[in-house]
Design a protein around this motif. Structure first.
Motif, mmCIF file in Angstrom:
data_model
loop_
_atom_site.group_PDB
_atom_site.id
_atom_site.type_symbol
_atom_site.label_atom_id
_atom_site.label_comp_id
_atom_site.label_asym_id
_atom_site.label_seq_id
_atom_site.Cartn_x
_atom_site.Cartn_y
_atom_site.Cartn_z
ATOM 1 N N GLY A 30 2.199 9.682 10.043
ATOM 2 C CA GLY A 30 1.753 8.296 10.161
ATOM 3 C C GLY A 30 2.319 7.390 9.086
ATOM 4 O O GLY A 30 2.276 6.171 9.210
ATOM 5 N N SER A 31 2.846 7.986 8.024
ATOM 6 C CA SER A 31 3.427 7.184 6.941
ATOM 7 C C SER A 31 4.789 6.601 7.314
ATOM 8 O O SER A 31 5.256 5.667 6.669
ATOM 9 N N ILE A 32 5.426 7.160 8.324
ATOM 10 C CA ILE A 32 6.710 6.616 8.787
ATOM 11 C C ILE A 32 6.384 5.377 9.619
ATOM 12 O O ILE A 32 5.793 5.477 10.691
ATOM 13 N N CYS A 33 6.736 4.220 9.080
ATOM 14 C CA CYS A 33 6.346 2.979 9.738
ATOM 15 C C CYS A 33 7.192 1.814 9.251
ATOM 16 O O CYS A 33 7.975 1.946 8.313
ATOM 17 N N THR A 34 6.993 0.689 9.898
ATOM 18 C CA THR A 34 7.579 -0.568 9.460
ATOM 19 C C THR A 34 6.446 -1.455 8.985
ATOM 20 O O THR A 34 5.465 -1.648 9.701
ATOM 21 N N ILE A 35 6.586 -1.966 7.768
ATOM 22 C CA ILE A 35 5.544 -2.789 7.164
ATOM 23 C C ILE A 35 6.026 -4.233 7.115
ATOM 24 O O ILE A 35 7.103 -4.508 6.582
ATOM 25 N N ARG A 36 5.240 -5.130 7.654
ATOM 26 C CA ARG A 36 5.542 -6.556 7.557
ATOM 27 C C ARG A 36 5.176 -7.024 6.159
ATOM 28 O O ARG A 36 4.139 -6.649 5.631
ATOM 29 N N LEU A 62 7.809 4.098 -2.278
ATOM 30 C CA LEU A 62 8.357 2.872 -2.855
ATOM 31 C C LEU A 62 9.702 3.119 -3.518
ATOM 32 O O LEU A 62 10.670 2.400 -3.281
ATOM 33 N N LEU A 63 9.776 4.158 -4.343
ATOM 34 C CA LEU A 63 11.007 4.439 -5.085
ATOM 35 C C LEU A 63 12.134 4.940 -4.196
ATOM 36 O O LEU A 63 13.294 4.871 -4.575
ATOM 37 N N GLY A 83 0.799 -1.225 0.000
ATOM 38 C CA GLY A 83 0.000 0.000 0.000
ATOM 39 C C GLY A 83 0.830 1.272 0.000
ATOM 40 O O GLY A 83 0.317 2.358 0.275
ATOM 41 N N LEU A 84 2.109 1.153 -0.318
ATOM 42 C CA LEU A 84 2.984 2.331 -0.331
ATOM 43 C C LEU A 84 2.613 3.281 -1.464
ATOM 44 O O LEU A 84 2.132 2.867 -2.522
ATOM 45 N N ASP A 97 15.442 -10.570 8.065
ATOM 46 C CA ASP A 97 15.274 -11.399 9.258
ATOM 47 C C ASP A 97 13.857 -11.346 9.816
ATOM 48 O O ASP A 97 13.338 -12.354 10.305
ATOM 49 N N ILE A 98 13.243 -10.174 9.762
ATOM 50 C CA ILE A 98 11.877 -10.052 10.304
ATOM 51 C C ILE A 98 10.841 -9.769 9.207
ATOM 52 O O ILE A 98 9.713 -9.393 9.505
ATOM 53 N N ASN A 99 11.256 -9.945 7.950
ATOM 54 C CA ASN A 99 10.335 -9.770 6.807
ATOM 55 C C ASN A 99 9.613 -8.421 6.855
ATOM 56 O O ASN A 99 8.394 -8.358 6.957
ATOM 57 N N SER A 100 10.395 -7.348 6.758
ATOM 58 C CA SER A 100 9.778 -6.025 6.847
ATOM 59 C C SER A 100 10.474 -4.997 5.957
ATOM 60 O O SER A 100 11.623 -5.178 5.545
ATOM 61 N N LEU A 101 9.732 -3.941 5.684
ATOM 62 C CA LEU A 101 10.250 -2.760 4.992
ATOM 63 C C LEU A 101 10.013 -1.569 5.907
ATOM 64 O O LEU A 101 8.922 -1.410 6.458
#
Length: 107
Positions: free
Chosen positions: A59-65, A19-20, A13-14, A30-34
């Motif tokens: 709120g867009s600053i986050c870690t996505i599994r 994304l770029l 959903g980025l 290791d934890i499957n995240s971006l």
């Protein structure tokens, strides 16, 4: 690379700029995240004149599994990108972008 771009957008959903702006340091195998901490801003569409800014909202600053399939795709892409770097040599501008052009600049 188009398939990887669209798959990543669909699964995360980025926004396209977020994304770029992703770099390899944002990808945690290791934890499957971006980790989303920046967005690519390029109003003149010039490959060398871009800026990395904070995302649109706090709120867009986050870690996505991300799931294992996308992790596997990114790992394969990383290997291909490393091979390309070796082929290009000094002509490759290595700024560690995941979605880099063949010369290393962001897409």
């Amino acid at each position: 690379m188009d398939y990887l771009l669209f798959t990543t957008i669909a699964y995360t959903g980025l926004r396209i700029g977020e994304l770029l702006a992703l770099k390899w340091s944002d990808f945690n195998k290791d934890i499957n995240s971006l980790r989303v901490t920046k967005t690519l801003y390029n109003p003149r569409n010039n490959i060398k004149e871009y800026e990395l800014l904070t995302p649109k909202t706090v709120g867009s600053i986050c870690t996505i599994r991300i799931d294992a399939m996308l992790v596997k795709m990114l790992k394969r892409h990383e290997i291909k990108q490393k091979e390309l770097k070796l082929q290009q040599g000094d002509f490759y501008h290595d700024n560690q972008f995941i979605f880099a052009r063949n010369d290393g600049h962001p897409q």
